[in-house]
Design a protein around this motif. Sequence first.
Motif, PDB file in Angstrom:
ATOM      1  N   VAL A  58      74.208 -51.373  96.995  1.00 15.37           N
ATOM      2  CA  VAL A  58      74.557 -51.311  95.711  1.00 15.37           C
ATOM      3  C   VAL A  58      73.972 -52.392  94.694  1.00 15.37           C
ATOM      4  O   VAL A  58      73.409 -52.125  93.645  1.00 15.37           O
ATOM      5  CB  VAL A  58      76.051 -51.067  95.602  1.00 15.37           C
ATOM      6  CG1 VAL A  58      76.629 -50.843  94.126  1.00 15.37           C
ATOM      7  CG2 VAL A  58      76.419 -49.628  96.312  1.00 15.37           C
ATOM      8  N   GLU A  59      74.239 -53.813  95.290  1.00 13.01           N
ATOM      9  CA  GLU A  59      73.903 -54.783  94.415  1.00 13.01           C
ATOM     10  C   GLU A  59      72.349 -54.768  94.202  1.00 13.01           C
ATOM     11  O   GLU A  59      71.983 -55.055  92.861  1.00 13.01           O
ATOM     12  CB  GLU A  59      74.297 -56.284  95.371  1.00 13.01           C
ATOM     13  CG  GLU A  59      75.905 -56.324  95.260  1.00 13.01           C
ATOM     14  CD  GLU A  59      76.500 -56.320  93.685  1.00 13.01           C
ATOM     15  OE1 GLU A  59      75.773 -57.169  92.962  1.00 13.01           O
ATOM     16  OE2 GLU A  59      77.381 -55.472  93.339  1.00 13.01           O
ATOM     17  N   LEU A  60      71.597 -54.463  95.285  1.00 14.91           N
ATOM     18  CA  LEU A  60      70.224 -54.592  95.100  1.00 14.91           C
ATOM     19  C   LEU A  60      69.776 -53.491  93.865  1.00 14.91           C
ATOM     20  O   LEU A  60      68.846 -53.507  93.385  1.00 14.91           O
ATOM     21  CB  LEU A  60      69.364 -54.160  96.433  1.00 14.91           C
ATOM     22  CG  LEU A  60      69.635 -55.406  97.264  1.00 14.91           C
ATOM     23  CD1 LEU A  60      68.991 -54.977  98.876  1.00 14.91           C
ATOM     24  CD2 LEU A  60      68.880 -56.601  96.905  1.00 14.91           C
ATOM     25  N   SER A  61      70.401 -52.340  93.856  1.00 20.04           N
ATOM     26  CA  SER A  61      70.188 -51.132  92.990  1.00 20.04           C
ATOM     27  C   SER A  61      70.405 -51.813  91.635  1.00 20.04           C
ATOM     28  O   SER A  61      69.548 -51.131  90.800  1.00 20.04           O
ATOM     29  CB  SER A  61      70.984 -50.037  93.312  1.00 20.04           C
ATOM     30  OG  SER A  61      72.204 -50.285  92.878  1.00 20.04           O
ATOM     31  N   LYS A  62      71.051 -52.604  91.302  1.00 20.37           N
ATOM     32  CA  LYS A  62      71.197 -53.216  90.049  1.00 20.37           C
ATOM     33  C   LYS A  62      70.055 -53.773  89.405  1.00 20.37           C
ATOM     34  O   LYS A  62      69.774 -53.815  88.311  1.00 20.37           O
ATOM     35  CB  LYS A  62      72.339 -54.088  89.943  1.00 20.37           C
ATOM     36  CG  LYS A  62      73.809 -53.322  89.949  1.00 20.37           C
ATOM     37  CD  LYS A  62      74.920 -54.442  90.323  1.00 20.37           C
ATOM     38  CE  LYS A  62      76.175 -53.787  90.526  1.00 20.37           C
ATOM     39  NZ  LYS A  62      77.383 -54.481  90.839  1.00 20.37           N
ATOM     40  N   ARG A  63      69.118 -54.289  90.414  1.00 15.68           N
ATOM     41  CA  ARG A  63      67.937 -54.967  90.115  1.00 15.68           C
ATOM     42  C   ARG A  63      66.633 -54.066  90.271  1.00 15.68           C
ATOM     43  O   ARG A  63      65.858 -54.193  89.568  1.00 15.68           O
ATOM     44  CB  ARG A  63      67.778 -56.262  91.071  1.00 15.68           C
ATOM     45  CG  ARG A  63      66.427 -57.041  90.770  1.00 15.68           C
ATOM     46  CD  ARG A  63      66.215 -58.272  91.452  1.00 15.68           C
ATOM     47  NE  ARG A  63      65.079 -58.966  91.351  1.00 15.68           N
ATOM     48  CZ  ARG A  63      64.884 -60.104  91.624  1.00 15.68           C
ATOM     49  NH1 ARG A  63      65.622 -60.806  92.755  1.00 15.68           N
ATOM     50  NH2 ARG A  63      63.578 -60.430  91.573  1.00 15.68           N
ATOM     51  N   TYR A  64      66.745 -53.282  91.364  1.00 12.96           N
ATOM     52  CA  TYR A  64      65.474 -52.403  91.492  1.00 12.96           C
ATOM     53  C   TYR A  64      65.744 -51.038  91.243  1.00 12.96           C
ATOM     54  O   TYR A  64      64.749 -50.226  91.280  1.00 12.96           O
ATOM     55  CB  TYR A  64      65.070 -52.385  93.138  1.00 12.96           C
ATOM     56  CG  TYR A  64      64.673 -54.107  93.379  1.00 12.96           C
ATOM     57  CD1 TYR A  64      63.686 -54.590  93.007  1.00 12.96           C
ATOM     58  CD2 TYR A  64      65.825 -54.918  94.070  1.00 12.96           C
ATOM     59  CE1 TYR A  64      63.407 -55.906  93.619  1.00 12.96           C
ATOM     60  CE2 TYR A  64      65.501 -56.013  94.443  1.00 12.96           C
ATOM     61  CZ  TYR A  64      64.234 -56.540  94.136  1.00 12.96           C
ATOM     62  OH  TYR A  64      63.649 -57.954  94.548  1.00 12.96           O
ATOM     63  N   GLY A  65      66.875 -50.616  90.937  1.00  7.38           N
ATOM     64  CA  GLY A  65      66.890 -49.179  90.404  1.00  7.38           C
ATOM     65  C   GLY A  65      67.557 -48.408  91.506  1.00  7.38           C
ATOM     66  O   GLY A  65      67.803 -48.666  92.726  1.00  7.38           O
ATOM     67  N   PRO A  66      67.959 -47.006  90.973  1.00 11.78           N
ATOM     68  CA  PRO A  66      68.634 -46.073  91.664  1.00 11.78           C
ATOM     69  C   PRO A  66      67.940 -45.658  93.258  1.00 11.78           C
ATOM     70  O   PRO A  66      68.557 -45.009  94.356  1.00 11.78           O
ATOM     71  CB  PRO A  66      69.223 -44.902  91.188  1.00 11.78           C
ATOM     72  CG  PRO A  66      68.125 -44.881  89.908  1.00 11.78           C
ATOM     73  CD  PRO A  66      67.641 -46.579  89.889  1.00 11.78           C
ATOM     74  N   VAL A  67      66.463 -45.898  93.357  1.00 15.45           N
ATOM     75  CA  VAL A  67      65.769 -45.468  94.349  1.00 15.45           C
ATOM     76  C   VAL A  67      65.092 -46.742  94.754  1.00 15.45           C
ATOM     77  O   VAL A  67      64.097 -47.163  93.821  1.00 15.45           O
ATOM     78  CB  VAL A  67      64.720 -44.346  94.035  1.00 15.45           C
ATOM     79  CG1 VAL A  67      64.030 -44.009  95.404  1.00 15.45           C
ATOM     80  CG2 VAL A  67      65.409 -43.332  93.438  1.00 15.45           C
ATOM     81  N   LEU A  68      65.478 -47.417  96.034  1.00 12.76           N
ATOM     82  CA  LEU A  68      64.923 -48.712  96.276  1.00 12.76           C
ATOM     83  C   LEU A  68      64.513 -48.564  97.879  1.00 12.76           C
ATOM     84  O   LEU A  68      64.909 -47.997  98.547  1.00 12.76           O
ATOM     85  CB  LEU A  68      65.616 -49.846  95.957  1.00 12.76           C
ATOM     86  CG  LEU A  68      67.094 -49.772  96.829  1.00 12.76           C
ATOM     87  CD1 LEU A  68      67.339 -51.319  97.099  1.00 12.76           C
ATOM     88  CD2 LEU A  68      68.032 -49.190  96.044  1.00 12.76           C
ATOM     89  N   THR A  69      63.649 -49.622  97.987  1.00 11.67           N
ATOM     90  CA  THR A  69      62.876 -49.555  99.456  1.00 11.67           C
ATOM     91  C   THR A  69      63.390 -50.907 100.009  1.00 11.67           C
ATOM     92  O   THR A  69      63.312 -52.063  99.461  1.00 11.67           O
ATOM     93  CB  THR A  69      61.185 -49.779  99.481  1.00 11.67           C
ATOM     94  OG1 THR A  69      60.997 -48.371  98.786  1.00 11.67           O
ATOM     95  CG2 THR A  69      60.725 -49.693 100.768  1.00 11.67           C
ATOM     96  N   VAL A  70      64.043 -50.948 101.290  1.00 10.07           N
ATOM     97  CA  VAL A  70      64.112 -52.094 102.214  1.00 10.07           C
ATOM     98  C   VAL A  70      63.750 -51.861 103.409  1.00 10.07           C
ATOM     99  O   VAL A  70      63.264 -50.500 103.902  1.00 10.07           O
ATOM    100  CB  VAL A  70      65.970 -52.227 102.143  1.00 10.07           C
ATOM    101  CG1 VAL A  70      66.475 -52.361 100.827  1.00 10.07           C
ATOM    102  CG2 VAL A  70      66.581 -50.944 102.808  1.00 10.07           C
TER     103      VAL A  70
END
Length: 493
Positions: A58-70
């Motif tokens: 959820v925290e990463l989505s604030k920077r990279y958006g609602p579709v993200l790759t990890v």
Amino acid sequence: MDLVLLLGGIVLLLCLCLLKKYRRSNFTALLLPPGPPRLPLVGNLHQLDKKAPFKTFVELSKRYGPVLTVHLGWQRAVVLVGFDTVKEALVDQADDFTGRGPVPFLLRATKGYGLAISNGERWRQLRRFTLMTLRDFGMGRKGMEEWIQEESKHLAARFNTTKATPFDPSYFLSCSVSNVICCLVFGQRFAYDDQHFLHLLQILSETIRFGSSPRGQLYNVFPRLMEWLPGKHHKTFAWIEELRAFITEKIEEHRNTLSTGCPRDYIDSFLIRLRQEKQKDSTEFHYDNLVSTVLNLYLAGTETTSSTIRFALSVLVKYPKVQESIQQEVDGVIGRRSPTMEDRKSLPFTDAVLHEVQRLMDLVPMGVPRYALRDIPFRGYVIPKDTMIVPLLHSVLKEEKQWATPWTFNPQHFLDHNGNFKKNPAFLPFSAGKRACVGESLARMEIFLFVVSLLQNFVFSHAGGPDGVDLSPEYSSFANVPRRYDIVATPRS
């Protein structure tokens, strides 16, 4: 000369293949959803909250958006965050997102067979058959309602034996819920003091706890390495073999007493279908799929629902005024007769509380992972084949624009200004789309009937008072496992 030309042609062909692969990988990388930089071998594991990895997403989505790759070790994963994103994938593009990934823990437990992690024709055949058969034996219908009503009486009788002294309700609840799925699958119920039955329930509980622990998640990332290391995972898999042995024994009992014209339960129906299709090369109705599908149903149909009811009791102890309001509503509508699903329409506050319990509990925060069986175009990106897909249900059930107070218990989330029950499309505890939970209707029925029946008969409290109850989960990863408490069940006059 011919040999030189031949070798030159082979080298040229290899170069073209490598160039094509390189260009495709670069092209795919350009179209991948954005995400944080990764380290060799570990990927982004070092960035994750080990006790609740979904919070990091959820925290990463604030920077990279609602579709993200990890990257979870070597495994590439695309995380879908928020109701709009999850719905667009699982519902609007349902056919693209039906794949189930080879989750190592589930793969080892099921030996690669069964409904839970299957794909393609195996998944279609087993899901269609399972839904049809469970409905034939009453799932979501009046017959199943009567089974649960009867089991509720056994449960209340067990609670009465505690004589208003503190006790842990976990195994009583597990016995009741498990007996419902046992009636469907095995055609029988078990006594609450059956020691073998209690041992199997303990295995189910410990399996979920391990799967939701940091070590359990580590097994899913580095399964080959973990196989060489000591740890609880070896004991957990030994316990799962005990479950498989129990299921195999029940299947043999059914096989020896089978009447093809009168199936008694799910196992009988599967065995009949197995006999009918034994000459078909393309059939998925064989012994391995039967054992693993029954294991899927037994595990999912017992621990998840009983944990939800246990959490509901903790919530009612934490909020005694809510408990009292439910009892007043129930007393005014149905009195002390057995509740029915039809009563739910007349119990809007009770229904709202039970929905809010499930929302707040957030049972499977990351959902059961999906898998890209082919390249999937989604929101201007490309999710490459063999990518794990995480539909972050946590981000749906706790999304601020969907819920007025997402982090607190608030039954008003499901009530309108007139006190009538209202639905919220972001209520997705059972996931959504074509791979939503097959037992959703059964779980909804059990949660309502068991909880209402218990509140008709008892007032629940805790020796330490409401402040002595912590609603935060004990383990939080694959599942949010609620804490256990000794509660007091005081009979109502």
